[in-house]
Design a protein around this motif. Structure first.
Motif, PDB file in Angstrom:
ATOM      1  N   ILE A 230       0.857  -1.185   0.000  1.00  0.00           N
ATOM      2  CA  ILE A 230       0.000   0.000   0.000  1.00  0.00           C
ATOM      3  C   ILE A 230       0.891   1.232   0.000  1.00  0.00           C
ATOM      4  CG2 ILE A 230      -1.709   1.313   1.312  1.00  0.00           C
ATOM      5  CD1 ILE A 230      -2.552  -1.402   2.580  1.00  0.00           C
TER       6      ILE A 230
ATOM      7  N   LEU B  73      -7.122   0.473   4.221  1.00  0.00           N
ATOM      8  CA  LEU B  73      -6.703  -0.427   3.144  1.00  0.00           C
ATOM      9  C   LEU B  73      -5.970  -1.653   3.694  1.00  0.00           C
ATOM     10  CD1 LEU B  73      -5.432   2.150   0.496  1.00  0.00           C
ATOM     11  CD2 LEU B  73      -7.381   0.597   0.220  1.00  0.00           C
TER      12      LEU B  73
ATOM     13  N   THR C 273      -1.573  -0.997  -4.197  1.00  0.00           N
ATOM     14  CA  THR C 273      -2.546   0.092  -4.225  1.00  0.00           C
ATOM     15  C   THR C 273      -1.754   1.385  -4.138  1.00  0.00           C
ATOM     16  OG1 THR C 273      -2.942   0.273  -1.833  1.00  0.00           O
ATOM     17  CG2 THR C 273      -4.243  -1.350  -3.053  1.00  0.00           C
TER      18      THR C 273
ATOM     19  N   VAL D 158     -13.352  -2.251  -2.961  1.00  0.00           N
ATOM     20  CA  VAL D 158     -11.912  -2.438  -3.137  1.00  0.00           C
ATOM     21  C   VAL D 158     -11.567  -3.920  -3.037  1.00  0.00           C
ATOM     22  CG1 VAL D 158      -9.640  -1.970  -2.161  1.00  0.00           C
ATOM     23  CG2 VAL D 158     -11.351  -0.145  -2.267  1.00  0.00           C
TER      24      VAL D 158
END
Length: 250
Positions: A9, A20, A53, A111
């Motif tokens: 991330i 996330l 991501t 997501v």
């Protein structure tokens, strides 16, 4: 390593980064994080993740520059995240090699669903067997013909099992999303596919027919199709492979 692999991330917002991380850990990933672009590039280089991501608005170098650097050495799935739903950002991300583009604020379940759908698709050029075999379609004038997992049309050949595509013997360098879209169109053997149909193909074909498809999703398909046309050198005014059906799809 997590059940689904490793994720990195790259996000400067602590709250978003934490959200996330929780989503990806719950999905089955081993997760690593970075709070700026340069650190993120090095994390990807050192760890070799399956998924990245990537926030567009980072404090040192922006997400597009991070993507450009990462794509020099990594084939990881990349999902871009941004607070702006600007068409220019979508174009820049997808043309730069991103696999998906999600705007903030996002729904954690969305997501998770998008990333797990990407993971179900074999990596381009990996040679991994695809889930299922392309159906056999009868040859039509100028249409596609199939032989097992191989589809052919006007000198274009696509092998789904090997994840390869070539035009008159010349290898086509396609992204994963471009490969899935081209496969979906070719196996349709002349049938018109709507943009939502193609969005679902990019997501891995697992969505229900009533699954939400945003304007950004449809624009992303248009960008991918434009990139495929460019690589095929296909004239949209007199197409050999991809014809636009106005108001419907391709």
């Amino acid at each position: 390593m997590g059940e689904l692999g490793v994720a990195v991330i790259i996000e400067d917002d602590l709250d978003v980064r934490g959200l996330l991380e929780a989503v990806l850990v719950q999905s089955g990933f081993e997760v690593h994080t970075a709070s700026c672009g340069r650190e993120g590039v090095e994390r990807v280089r050192e760890i070799g993740p399956d998924v990245v991501t990537l926030d567009v608005g980072l404090p040192d170098i922006d997400g597009f520059e991070v993507l450009r650097r990462v794509r020099k050495f990594s084939t990881a799935y990349v999902v871009m995240l941004t607070g702006r739903e600007d068409e220019g950002d979508v174009l820049a991300a997808l043309q730069g090699g991103a696999d998906d583009y999600i705007t903030k604020p996002f729904r954690p379940r969305e997501v998770r669903a998008r990333i797990t759908a990407m993971m179900r698709r074999p990596r381009h050029g990996s040679g991994a067997a695809a889930a299922g075999t392309s159906r056999t379609v009868p040859p039509a004038s100028g249409g596609s013909r199939s032989s097992g997992s191989i589809l052919r049309c006007n000198g274009l050949e696509l092998d789904y099992r090997r994840r390869t595509a070539s035009l008159h013997g010349r290898t086509l360098e396609l992204t994963r999303s471009e490969f899935e879209l081209l496969h979906e169109v070719l196996r349709g053997a002349g049938a018109v596919l709507s943009r939502p149909d193609l969005v679902r193909a990019v997501r891995g074909g697992q969505d229900r027919d009533d699954a939400y498809v945003s304007d950004a999703d449809e624009r992303a398909v248009e960008v991918h199709m434009g990139n495929i046309r460019r690589k095929l050198r296909d004239d949209p005014e007199s197409p050999r492979w991809l014809a636009t059906v106005r108001g419907v799809g391709y």
